[in-house]
Write a protein that holds these residues in place. Structure first.
Motif, PDB file in Angstrom:
ATOM      1  N   PHE A   1       0.823  -1.213   0.000  1.00 45.46           N
ATOM      2  CA  PHE A   1       0.000   0.000   0.000  1.00 45.46           C
ATOM      3  C   PHE A   1       0.853   1.257   0.000  1.00 45.46           C
ATOM      4  N   PHE A   2       1.881   1.307   0.852  1.00 40.81           N
ATOM      5  CA  PHE A   2       2.721   2.501   0.938  1.00 40.81           C
ATOM      6  C   PHE A   2       3.563   2.696  -0.323  1.00 40.81           C
ATOM      7  N   GLN A   3       3.849   1.613  -1.031  1.00 44.60           N
ATOM      8  CA  GLN A   3       4.621   1.724  -2.265  1.00 44.60           C
ATOM      9  C   GLN A   3       3.742   1.928  -3.492  1.00 44.60           C
ATOM     10  N   ASN A   4       2.438   1.861  -3.291  1.00 49.08           N
ATOM     11  CA  ASN A   4       1.505   2.048  -4.396  1.00 49.08           C
ATOM     12  C   ASN A   4       1.581   3.499  -4.899  1.00 49.08           C
ATOM     13  N   PRO A   5       1.688   3.709  -6.211  1.00 49.45           N
ATOM     14  CA  PRO A   5       1.739   5.083  -6.742  1.00 49.45           C
ATOM     15  C   PRO A   5       0.502   5.909  -6.389  1.00 49.45           C
ATOM     16  N   ASP A   6      -0.616   5.238  -6.131  1.00 47.22           N
ATOM     17  CA  ASP A   6      -1.843   5.965  -5.787  1.00 47.22           C
ATOM     18  C   ASP A   6      -1.849   6.465  -4.345  1.00 47.22           C
ATOM     19  N   PHE A   7      -0.907   5.995  -3.519  1.00 46.84           N
ATOM     20  CA  PHE A   7      -0.928   6.355  -2.099  1.00 46.84           C
ATOM     21  C   PHE A   7      -0.823   7.866  -1.900  1.00 46.84           C
ATOM     22  N   ILE A   8       0.096   8.509  -2.600  1.00 47.59           N
ATOM     23  CA  ILE A   8       0.292   9.950  -2.444  1.00 47.59           C
ATOM     24  C   ILE A   8      -0.958  10.697  -2.888  1.00 47.59           C
ATOM     25  N   LYS A   9      -1.563  10.274  -4.000  1.00 44.96           N
ATOM     26  CA  LYS A   9      -2.781  10.934  -4.486  1.00 44.96           C
ATOM     27  C   LYS A   9      -3.917  10.782  -3.485  1.00 44.96           C
ATOM     28  N   LEU A  10      -4.097   9.574  -2.951  1.00 39.76           N
ATOM     29  CA  LEU A  10      -5.157   9.336  -1.973  1.00 39.76           C
ATOM     30  C   LEU A  10      -4.925  10.154  -0.702  1.00 39.76           C
ATOM     31  N   LEU A  11      -3.673  10.197  -0.247  1.00 38.13           N
ATOM     32  CA  LEU A  11      -3.349  10.958   0.960  1.00 38.13           C
ATOM     33  C   LEU A  11      -3.592  12.445   0.741  1.00 38.13           C
ATOM     34  N   ARG A  12      -3.189  12.963  -0.414  1.00 32.61           N
ATOM     35  CA  ARG A  12      -3.376  14.385  -0.712  1.00 32.61           C
ATOM     36  C   ARG A  12      -4.861  14.738  -0.777  1.00 32.61           C
ATOM     37  N   ASN A  13      -5.638  13.949  -1.495  1.00 29.04           N
ATOM     38  CA  ASN A  13      -7.073  14.226  -1.614  1.00 29.04           C
ATOM     39  C   ASN A  13      -7.778  14.156  -0.270  1.00 29.04           C
ATOM     40  N   THR A  14      -7.425  13.149   0.522  1.00 29.81           N
ATOM     41  CA  THR A  14      -8.062  12.978   1.831  1.00 29.81           C
ATOM     42  C   THR A  14      -7.719  14.122   2.771  1.00 29.81           C
ATOM     43  N   LEU A  15      -6.444  14.478   2.831  1.00 30.45           N
ATOM     44  CA  LEU A  15      -6.015  15.542   3.740  1.00 30.45           C
ATOM     45  C   LEU A  15      -6.569  16.906   3.324  1.00 30.45           C
ATOM     46  N   LEU A  16      -6.647  17.161   2.020  1.00 30.70           N
ATOM     47  CA  LEU A  16      -7.192  18.435   1.556  1.00 30.70           C
ATOM     48  C   LEU A  16      -8.662  18.574   1.949  1.00 30.70           C
ATOM     49  N   LEU A  17      -9.436  17.515   1.756  1.00 36.19           N
ATOM     50  CA  LEU A  17     -10.849  17.573   2.147  1.00 36.19           C
ATOM     51  C   LEU A  17     -10.991  17.762   3.653  1.00 36.19           C
ATOM     52  N   SER A  18     -10.182  17.061   4.421  1.00 34.37           N
ATOM     53  CA  SER A  18     -10.241  17.205   5.881  1.00 34.37           C
ATOM     54  C   SER A  18      -9.820  18.606   6.305  1.00 34.37           C
ATOM     55  N   PHE A  19      -8.801  19.147   5.649  1.00 34.68           N
ATOM     56  CA  PHE A  19      -8.344  20.501   5.962  1.00 34.68           C
ATOM     57  C   PHE A  19      -9.448  21.522   5.685  1.00 34.68           C
ATOM     58  N   TYR A  20     -10.110  21.397   4.541  1.00 36.03           N
ATOM     59  CA  TYR A  20     -11.204  22.311   4.216  1.00 36.03           C
ATOM     60  C   TYR A  20     -12.372  22.143   5.181  1.00 36.03           C
ATOM     61  N   ASN A  21     -12.608  20.915   5.604  1.00 38.93           N
ATOM     62  CA  ASN A  21     -13.680  20.684   6.579  1.00 38.93           C
ATOM     63  C   ASN A  21     -13.385  21.385   7.902  1.00 38.93           C
ATOM     64  N   ILE A  22     -12.128  21.299   8.340  1.00 38.85           N
ATOM     65  CA  ILE A  22     -11.760  21.932   9.611  1.00 38.85           C
ATOM     66  C   ILE A  22     -11.809  23.453   9.497  1.00 38.85           C
ATOM     67  N   ILE A  23     -11.372  23.975   8.354  1.00 37.98           N
ATOM     68  CA  ILE A  23     -11.318  25.422   8.172  1.00 37.98           C
ATOM     69  C   ILE A  23     -12.705  26.026   7.988  1.00 37.98           C
ATOM     70  N   PHE A  24     -13.555  25.377   7.206  1.00 36.27           N
ATOM     71  CA  PHE A  24     -14.846  25.972   6.834  1.00 36.27           C
ATOM     72  C   PHE A  24     -16.040  25.353   7.567  1.00 36.27           C
ATOM     73  N   TYR A  25     -16.065  24.013   7.683  1.00 37.04           N
ATOM     74  CA  TYR A  25     -17.236  23.383   8.300  1.00 37.04           C
ATOM     75  C   TYR A  25     -17.190  23.443   9.829  1.00 37.04           C
ATOM     76  N   PHE A  26     -16.030  23.162  10.416  1.00 35.77           N
ATOM     77  CA  PHE A  26     -15.952  23.088  11.880  1.00 35.77           C
ATOM     78  C   PHE A  26     -16.396  24.382  12.564  1.00 35.77           C
ATOM     79  N   PRO A  27     -15.998  25.574  12.074  1.00 33.62           N
ATOM     80  CA  PRO A  27     -16.461  26.801  12.755  1.00 33.62           C
ATOM     81  C   PRO A  27     -17.927  27.139  12.487  1.00 33.62           C
ATOM     82  N   ALA A  28     -18.534  26.541  11.452  1.00 35.44           N
ATOM     83  CA  ALA A  28     -19.903  26.915  11.074  1.00 35.44           C
ATOM     84  C   ALA A  28     -20.916  26.701  12.195  1.00 35.44           C
ATOM     85  N   PRO A  29     -20.958  25.525  12.858  1.00 37.92           N
ATOM     86  CA  PRO A  29     -21.915  25.368  13.964  1.00 37.92           C
ATOM     87  C   PRO A  29     -21.679  26.347  15.107  1.00 37.92           C
ATOM     88  N   ILE A  30     -20.417  26.673  15.354  1.00 37.96           N
ATOM     89  CA  ILE A  30     -20.106  27.620  16.427  1.00 37.96           C
ATOM     90  C   ILE A  30     -20.643  29.001  16.074  1.00 37.96           C
TER      91      ILE A  30
END
Length: 315
Positions: free
Chosen positions: A77-106
């Motif tokens: 899995f770690f040597q799979n060429p798709d690993f970096i793409k999957l990690l980047r996509n996942t982290l970007l979505l999580s980052f946007y969620n924390i920046i934009f969605y997390f403060p919204a309920p507050i």
């Protein structure tokens, strides 16, 4: 001998006290039983299944007959060429969620807290709670109705006034903004419940004292309201860190298509494609276990940092 007897008596008394408490609150324990059984049957017992991540699991051989291969799936899995793409996509979505969605309920809860007319406040709360109970399939369907280039309301208006259409649903640049906007619309209202509960515990005497001292609404918000709910916000943020690699399979999969797949493919969709559709049960379990371990590490690290900075952690 006397010391042994004296040390044994408190244990007996504590056991008697424990039994007395159980008998006294027996119906509370009965109410607790279904929840305990749920987590035991559906959460803890299935955890033994993660062991197939270290096997070349074959369904026809079963759990005990399948070959043990150690960390081989993780290495692949770690040597799979798709690993970096999957990690980047996942982290970007999580980052946007924390920046934009997390403060919204507050932010919404703070605004609702300033509404003084009870019926207006309850009406707004009801309206923003409703989307939480709508299936994600319905949310995505509504998005398609509004944004599709083939008769979508938004694109028809754009065509009428600008002469052009925007491929919201197939343009990779629009995928992440749409995911975040859908999440905010569906879940932000529901997330205000915890914040409003924390705000209800703020003493009114503090606001009255601040008014006497000449503090306006913004001063009250900054010096009373926000410090009062700071520990709640920190705990919610710590818990949110456990989902950094978990973006929600259903939502992403429904919005994903062949044209935006490069930015839409995350760990959740990868596990589904390799494990369910591809039959690589051990490999997909290894990917899921990797996500869980990272989530635990992030929660523990966030809790440690919160305590180091003098905040209340989850334990």
């Amino acid at each position: 001998m006397d010391k042994m007897l004296s040390s044994a008596k408190p244990a007996g008394r504590s056991e008697t006290n424990w039994l007395r408490h159980v008998k006294k609150d027996k119906w509370l324990y009965v109410l607790l039983l279904p929840g305990v059984l749920y987590f035991l049957v559906f959460k803890y017992i299935p955890m033994w299944g993660v062991l197939i991540a270290f096997q070349n699991y074959q369904p026809f051989l079963g759990f005990w007959q399948s070959k043990w291969i150690g960390m081989e799936h993780f290495t692949i899995f770690f040597q799979n060429p798709d690993f970096i793409k999957l990690l980047r996509n996942t982290l970007l979505l999580s980052f946007y969620n924390i920046i934009f969605y997390f403060p919204a309920p507050i932010f919404i809860a703070l605004m609702l807290n300033e509404v003084r007319i009870a019926i207006v406040k309850r009406t707004i709360q009801t309206l923003i709670y409703v989307p939480h109970f709508i299936s994600m399939v319905i949310v995505v369907s509504i998005t398609y109705v509004f944004l599709t280039t083939e008769g979508g309301i938004v694109n028809e208006l754009l065509q009428q006034y600008t002469g052009t259409k925007i491929a919201f649903l197939s343009d990779p640049d629009w995928f992440r903004p749409l995911i975040i906007l859908q999440t905010i619309w569906k879940e932000a209202g529901w997330g205000t419940i915890i914040i409003l509960a924390a705000l209800s515990g703020v003493s009114l005497e503090q606001y009255e004292a601040a008014i006497v001292d000449g503090a306006g609404r913004w001063r009250q918000l900054w010096h009373i309201t926000l410090p009062a709910i700071r520990s709640t916000i920190v705990i919610l943020l710590i818990l949110r860190m456990g989902y950094v690699l978990d973006n929600g399979f259903e939502h992403i999969y429904l919005m994903m298509n062949a044209l935006n797949r490069d930015v839409a493919d995350v760990f959740d969709t990868y596990v589904y494609d390799t494990g369910i559709r591809g039959g690589a049960f051990s490999y997909s379990t290894a990917v899921g276990l990797f996500k869980s371990i990272v989530g635990v590490i992030l929660v523990l690290s966030s809790n440690y940092l919160a305590k180091r900075f003098g905040q209340t952690g989850i334990y």
